[in-house]
Design an enzyme around this catalytic site. Structure first.
Site, short mmCIF file in Angstrom:
data_model
loop_
_atom_site.label_atom_id
_atom_site.label_comp_id
_atom_site.label_asym_id
_atom_site.label_seq_id
_atom_site.Cartn_x
_atom_site.Cartn_y
_atom_site.Cartn_z
N HIS A 164 42.83 48.17 35.98
CA HIS A 164 41.61 47.72 36.63
C HIS A 164 40.57 48.83 36.66
CE1 HIS A 164 42.55 49.75 40.52
NE2 HIS A 164 43.79 49.36 40.32
N ASP B 204 38.04 49.04 38.88
CA ASP B 204 37.41 49.20 40.20
C ASP B 204 38.20 50.15 41.10
OD1 ASP B 204 39.41 47.14 40.09
OD2 ASP B 204 38.86 46.56 42.13
N ASP C 133 44.29 55.78 40.88
CA ASP C 133 44.33 54.33 41.04
C ASP C 133 42.98 53.72 40.67
OD1 ASP C 133 45.11 51.76 41.75
OD2 ASP C 133 44.77 52.08 43.89
N GLU D 77 40.32 44.11 40.95
CA GLU D 77 41.74 44.06 41.33
C GLU D 77 41.93 44.40 42.80
OE1 GLU D 77 45.83 45.67 42.00
OE2 GLU D 77 43.90 46.66 42.23
N GLU D 78 41.08 45.28 43.32
CA GLU D 78 41.25 45.74 44.70
C GLU D 78 40.76 44.73 45.74
OE1 GLU D 78 43.02 48.12 45.33
OE2 GLU D 78 42.81 49.76 43.89
N GLU E 29 49.40 51.02 36.68
CA GLU E 29 49.30 51.45 38.07
C GLU E 29 50.14 52.73 38.26
OE1 GLU E 29 47.56 50.30 40.54
OE2 GLU E 29 46.99 48.25 40.03
N HIS F 152 44.02 55.09 47.67
CA HIS F 152 43.35 54.49 48.84
C HIS F 152 43.16 55.48 49.98
CE1 HIS F 152 44.61 50.09 47.65
NE2 HIS F 152 44.24 50.82 46.61
#
Length: 396
Positions: free
Chosen positions: A80, A82, A112, A144-145, A169, A356
């Site tokens: 992803h 984003d 990530d 994706e997030e 990932e 995150h």
């Protein structure tokens, strides 16, 4: 091929510099177009054919499909584009400026999962496209997030981009063949307010919600008695009653009450069936109490992932990494590729522990063995050579 840290860092720096936050809150959400265009430029220089695909009904959101070589099947490196939102005041450096410190590369999305794409660039750099028996495909998705709209749009086409998908990932290059599914739902009970001195003047949404929560707890117990997978740290499905709001005063019959919950499923369970079961179980409460119960989706959800251990892709990844396939608790886009009848593994450099949060980083020492594994997968699935066992277990 010798790992070129400067070249890798330059490529990652360009991606980190482009903001691509996806979030359900409009004040945070941004377009991912700049990242997609940067990836398109980088993979064009490596000889890939590029397709930039707008995500329907999501303005400013795009997927990238980059292809090297022709033929049936193909190996897809999927990730992803984003990131999650960020707390700039808690970072030690600018989140959008890649910074090297003590053997680590810091930046928003470094692990990530923008850091996966430069690793793929390095893995394909010495590949002779003329010798490919099956294509190499790079897929970069949007959102994706948050909504996973990019992967859902791909699924809606019904066309698989390849035969095998490596979802990059951050797993420390441990192959992941299972993860739980997730759905997040809202239940609103619409009653009738009235003066609390006379129950006949209203229809309490709170009392009906008490029955609803009791039924959900009963359903959770039934699911946990039916489904059990020892591959997970929590071996059973979970159903969490997350928050509840209702009423506006002690002296008024509650006219409306809303509950939010999430359900984490194990392989063998399907979100659409779970939603249908819950609707069916709550219908008698609504009928008996002559009250409206409105069931709605907060997050469309992701089904569980199960890629059999004896599949070609998992066997190859285990042989190349020296690590046995395992399960994780977080969800990914991999189930969407499985629904397109692709084999899928979740495996990439970096650690989910760094995702995150402020000062997100990817460890440089993980990159050379990760690139070696990705290159070996290309040789096996696109050039026809057998995978050889590699001793990268210490990097996992």
């Amino acid at each position: 091929m010798t790992f070129d840290l400067k070249r890798y860092s330059n490529a990652l720096s360009r991606l980190v510099a482009q903001r691509s936050v996806s979030c359900a809150l409009p004040q945070w959400d941004t377009s991912n177009k700049a990242v997609i265009e940067q990836l398109a430029e980088d993979f064009t220089e490596l000889g890939f054919q590029i397709e930039i695909i707008p995500v329907p009904e999501h303005p400013g959101k795009y997927n990238l499909l980059a292809t090297l070589g022709r033929g049936e099947g193909g190996l897809v490196f999927a990730g992803h584009s984003d990131t999650v939102p960020y707390d700039a005041q808690h970072w030690s450096s600018d989140p959008f400026t890649l910074t090297e410190r003590e053997g680590k590369l810091y930046g928003l999305g470094a692990t990530d999962m923008k850091g996966f794409f430069p690793a793929v660039m390095e893995a394909v750099r010495d590949i002779d496209a003329a010798k490919l028996q099956a294509p190499i495909i790079v897929l970069a998705t949007a959102d994706e997030e948050s909504s996973m709209s990019g992967a859902r749009a791909l699924l809606d086409t019904g066309v698989a981009p390849g035969r095998y998908a490596v979802v990059g990932e951050p797993t420390g290059m441990r192959p992941i063949n299972m993860h739980k599914g997730i759905l997040m739902e809202s239940i609103r009970v619409l009653g009738k307010s009235g003066h609390s001195s006379n129950p006949a003047l209203g229809n309490s949404a709170l009392e009906a919600m008490h029955e609803v929560t009791t039924e959900l707890i009963r359903y959770r117990q039934e699911l946990q008695s039916r489904f059990h997978n020892p591959g997970f740290a929590v071996a059973v499905p979970t159903l969490n009653l997350g928050c509840i709001h209702g009423g506006d005063g002690a002296n008024r019959i509650c006219g409306e009450c809303e509950l939010h919950f999430d359900l984490r499923s194990v392989p063998g369970m399907h979100n659409d069936e779970l939603r249908a079961d819950i609707n069916r179980r709550l219908a008698p409460i609504a009928e008996r109490r002559e009250i409206d119960i409105v069931f709605s989706t907060l997050f469309e959800g992701v089904d569980p992932l199960l890629q059999p251990r004896d599949s070609d892709l998992i066997r190859a990844c285990e042989a190349l990494t020296g690590a046995s396939a395992e399960a994780v608790g977080f969800a990914t886009e991999a189930p969407f590729y499985r629904q397109l009848d692709m084999q899928a593994v979740v495996m990439g450099p970096g650690s989910i522990d760094q995702a995150h949060q402020p000062d997100e980083f990817i460890a440089i020492e993980q990159l050379p063995p990760a690139i070696d594994v990705l290159r070996s997968l290309i040789h096996h699935f696109c050039l026809g050579s057998a995978p050889t066992t590699a001793n990268h277990k210490g990097q996992a």
